[in-house]
Design a protein around this motif. Structure first.
Motif, PDB file in Angstrom:
ATOM      1  N   PRO A   1       0.675  -1.253  -0.037  1.00 47.76           N
ATOM      2  CA  PRO A   1      -0.089   0.013   0.044  1.00 47.76           C
ATOM      3  C   PRO A   1       0.770   1.268   0.093  1.00 47.76           C
ATOM      4  O   PRO A   1       0.801   1.896   0.839  1.00 47.76           O
ATOM      5  CB  PRO A   1      -0.823  -0.095   1.386  1.00 47.76           C
ATOM      6  N   THR A   2       1.793   1.464  -1.185  1.00 45.14           N
ATOM      7  CA  THR A   2       2.562   2.499  -1.291  1.00 45.14           C
ATOM      8  C   THR A   2       1.679   3.900  -1.388  1.00 45.14           C
ATOM      9  O   THR A   2       0.307   3.806  -1.957  1.00 45.14           O
ATOM     10  CB  THR A   2       3.583   2.290  -2.277  1.00 45.14           C
ATOM     11  N   PRO A   3       2.115   5.138  -1.472  1.00 47.20           N
ATOM     12  CA  PRO A   3       1.287   6.316  -1.844  1.00 47.20           C
ATOM     13  C   PRO A   3       0.875   6.242  -3.242  1.00 47.20           C
ATOM     14  O   PRO A   3       1.646   5.876  -4.055  1.00 47.20           O
ATOM     15  CB  PRO A   3       2.399   7.406  -1.444  1.00 47.20           C
ATOM     16  N   GLY A   4      -0.387   6.771  -3.313  1.00 46.67           N
ATOM     17  CA  GLY A   4      -1.257   6.674  -4.490  1.00 46.67           C
ATOM     18  C   GLY A   4      -1.406   5.196  -5.077  1.00 46.67           C
ATOM     19  O   GLY A   4      -1.849   5.146  -6.420  1.00 46.67           O
ATOM     20  N   TRP A   5      -1.350   4.249  -4.602  1.00 50.25           N
ATOM     21  CA  TRP A   5      -1.461   2.886  -5.044  1.00 50.25           C
ATOM     22  C   TRP A   5      -2.716   2.528  -5.751  1.00 50.25           C
ATOM     23  O   TRP A   5      -2.989   1.730  -6.743  1.00 50.25           O
ATOM     24  CB  TRP A   5      -1.334   1.796  -4.136  1.00 50.25           C
ATOM     25  N   PRO A   6      -3.934   3.182  -5.292  1.00 50.11           N
ATOM     26  CA  PRO A   6      -5.008   3.063  -5.985  1.00 50.11           C
ATOM     27  C   PRO A   6      -5.057   3.422  -7.438  1.00 50.11           C
ATOM     28  O   PRO A   6      -5.604   2.902  -8.343  1.00 50.11           O
ATOM     29  CB  PRO A   6      -6.220   3.765  -5.427  1.00 50.11           C
ATOM     30  N   ARG A   7      -4.242   4.449  -7.702  1.00 50.64           N
ATOM     31  CA  ARG A   7      -4.295   4.987  -9.039  1.00 50.64           C
ATOM     32  C   ARG A   7      -3.313   3.994  -9.996  1.00 50.64           C
ATOM     33  O   ARG A   7      -3.423   3.904 -11.324  1.00 50.64           O
ATOM     34  CB  ARG A   7      -3.216   6.237  -9.119  1.00 50.64           C
ATOM     35  N   THR A   8      -2.463   3.191  -9.444  1.00 51.72           N
ATOM     36  CA  THR A   8      -1.658   2.381 -10.422  1.00 51.72           C
ATOM     37  C   THR A   8      -1.937   1.013 -10.378  1.00 51.72           C
ATOM     38  O   THR A   8      -1.173   0.308 -10.899  1.00 51.72           O
ATOM     39  CB  THR A   8      -0.231   2.798  -9.969  1.00 51.72           C
ATOM     40  N   VAL A   9      -2.799   0.411  -9.544  1.00 56.77           N
ATOM     41  CA  VAL A   9      -3.036  -0.767  -9.177  1.00 56.77           C
ATOM     42  C   VAL A   9      -3.445  -1.609 -10.632  1.00 56.77           C
ATOM     43  O   VAL A   9      -2.859  -2.799 -10.843  1.00 56.77           O
ATOM     44  CB  VAL A   9      -4.062  -1.116  -8.037  1.00 56.77           C
ATOM     45  N   ALA A  10      -4.405  -0.993 -11.428  1.00 56.47           N
ATOM     46  CA  ALA A  10      -4.581  -1.858 -12.685  1.00 56.47           C
ATOM     47  C   ALA A  10      -3.510  -2.000 -13.634  1.00 56.47           C
ATOM     48  O   ALA A  10      -3.340  -2.930 -14.214  1.00 56.47           O
ATOM     49  CB  ALA A  10      -5.755  -1.095 -13.240  1.00 56.47           C
ATOM     50  N   LEU A  11      -2.609  -0.869 -13.307  1.00 57.17           N
ATOM     51  CA  LEU A  11      -1.523  -0.868 -14.218  1.00 57.17           C
ATOM     52  C   LEU A  11      -0.408  -1.769 -13.996  1.00 57.17           C
ATOM     53  O   LEU A  11      -0.087  -2.776 -14.733  1.00 57.17           O
ATOM     54  CB  LEU A  11      -1.000   0.382 -14.217  1.00 57.17           C
ATOM     55  N   ALA A  12      -0.158  -2.032 -12.635  1.00 59.61           N
ATOM     56  CA  ALA A  12       0.423  -3.323 -12.118  1.00 59.61           C
ATOM     57  C   ALA A  12       0.099  -4.488 -12.106  1.00 59.61           C
ATOM     58  O   ALA A  12       0.798  -5.481 -12.448  1.00 59.61           O
ATOM     59  CB  ALA A  12       0.686  -2.877 -10.398  1.00 59.61           C
ATOM     60  N   GLY A  13      -1.257  -4.502 -12.273  1.00 61.03           N
ATOM     61  CA  GLY A  13      -1.983  -5.964 -12.365  1.00 61.03           C
ATOM     62  C   GLY A  13      -1.776  -6.383 -13.898  1.00 61.03           C
ATOM     63  O   GLY A  13      -1.312  -7.482 -14.274  1.00 61.03           O
ATOM     64  N   ASP A  14      -2.121  -5.501 -14.830  1.00 62.64           N
ATOM     65  CA  ASP A  14      -1.734  -5.931 -15.941  1.00 62.64           C
ATOM     66  C   ASP A  14      -0.322  -6.451 -16.410  1.00 62.64           C
ATOM     67  O   ASP A  14       0.185  -7.295 -17.110  1.00 62.64           O
ATOM     68  CB  ASP A  14      -2.345  -4.496 -16.966  1.00 62.64           C
ATOM     69  N   ALA A  15       0.702  -5.498 -15.706  1.00 64.37           N
ATOM     70  CA  ALA A  15       2.084  -5.797 -15.897  1.00 64.37           C
ATOM     71  C   ALA A  15       2.529  -7.158 -15.557  1.00 64.37           C
ATOM     72  O   ALA A  15       3.438  -7.776 -15.858  1.00 64.37           O
ATOM     73  CB  ALA A  15       3.077  -4.703 -15.313  1.00 64.37           C
ATOM     74  N   ALA A  16       1.820  -7.710 -14.189  1.00 63.32           N
ATOM     75  CA  ALA A  16       2.139  -8.537 -13.711  1.00 63.32           C
ATOM     76  C   ALA A  16       1.831  -9.773 -14.391  1.00 63.32           C
ATOM     77  O   ALA A  16       2.324 -10.723 -14.617  1.00 63.32           O
ATOM     78  CB  ALA A  16       1.404  -8.695 -12.369  1.00 63.32           C
ATOM     79  N   PHE A  17       0.405  -9.713 -15.018  1.00 65.89           N
ATOM     80  CA  PHE A  17       0.129 -10.958 -15.750  1.00 65.89           C
ATOM     81  C   PHE A  17       0.656 -10.862 -17.067  1.00 65.89           C
ATOM     82  O   PHE A  17       1.127 -11.944 -17.394  1.00 65.89           O
ATOM     83  CB  PHE A  17      -1.610 -10.350 -16.089  1.00 65.89           C
ATOM     84  N   HIS A  18       1.310  -9.768 -17.552  1.00 60.72           N
ATOM     85  CA  HIS A  18       1.905 -10.008 -18.876  1.00 60.72           C
ATOM     86  C   HIS A  18       3.329 -10.669 -18.714  1.00 60.72           C
ATOM     87  O   HIS A  18       3.758 -11.499 -19.225  1.00 60.72           O
ATOM     88  CB  HIS A  18       2.389  -8.530 -19.276  1.00 60.72           C
ATOM     89  N   LEU A  19       3.903 -10.332 -17.313  1.00 63.56           N
ATOM     90  CA  LEU A  19       5.319 -11.092 -16.872  1.00 63.56           C
ATOM     91  C   LEU A  19       4.955 -12.429 -16.609  1.00 63.56           C
ATOM     92  O   LEU A  19       5.685 -13.373 -17.105  1.00 63.56           O
ATOM     93  CB  LEU A  19       5.724 -10.531 -15.727  1.00 63.56           C
TER      94      LEU A  19
END
Length: 104
Positions: free
Chosen positions: A76-94
């Motif tokens: 739960p880093t600062p601003g995490w709700p703004r980037t959670v979808a991006l991080a999720g898509d990147a994790a699935f990609h990898l």
């Protein structure tokens, strides 16, 4: 199912490209990589180590809530709700690279 897999793969690739762009800032990179790690850990639990792209796409279809939960609990880093979808898509990609039927 093939269309669903290809659509998901496009989403994942776009998320990964966006992650790379945002991670140019070292502070953002640290936060984003922590989020990707949280989602990847959850993927291991949910999908396992032997899976197909279709199985991964099925997990992706229902991932919005559990990716938010994983990041909010483990990164739960600062601003995490703004980037959670991006991080999720990147994790699935990898993670997709380990699929038994993966082709670039």
């Amino acid at each position: 199912m093939a269309e669903q897999v290809e659509s998901a793969r496009r989403d994942w690739a776009e998320g990964y490209r966006r992650l790379l762009a945002e991670a140019r800032d070292p502070r953002a990179a640290e936060r984003l990589h922590a989020q990707v790690g949280a989602v990847t850990d959850e993927l291991r639990k949910r999908v396992g180590s032997t899976f197909t792209l279709a199985e991964l796409a099925q997990a992706y279809a229902g991932s919005e809530q559990w990716t938010r939960d994983a990041v909010s609990e483990r990164a739960p880093t600062p601003g995490w709700p703004r980037t959670v979808a991006l991080a999720g898509d990147a994790a699935f990609h990898l993670y997709a690279r380990a699929a038994v039927d993966y082709e670039p």
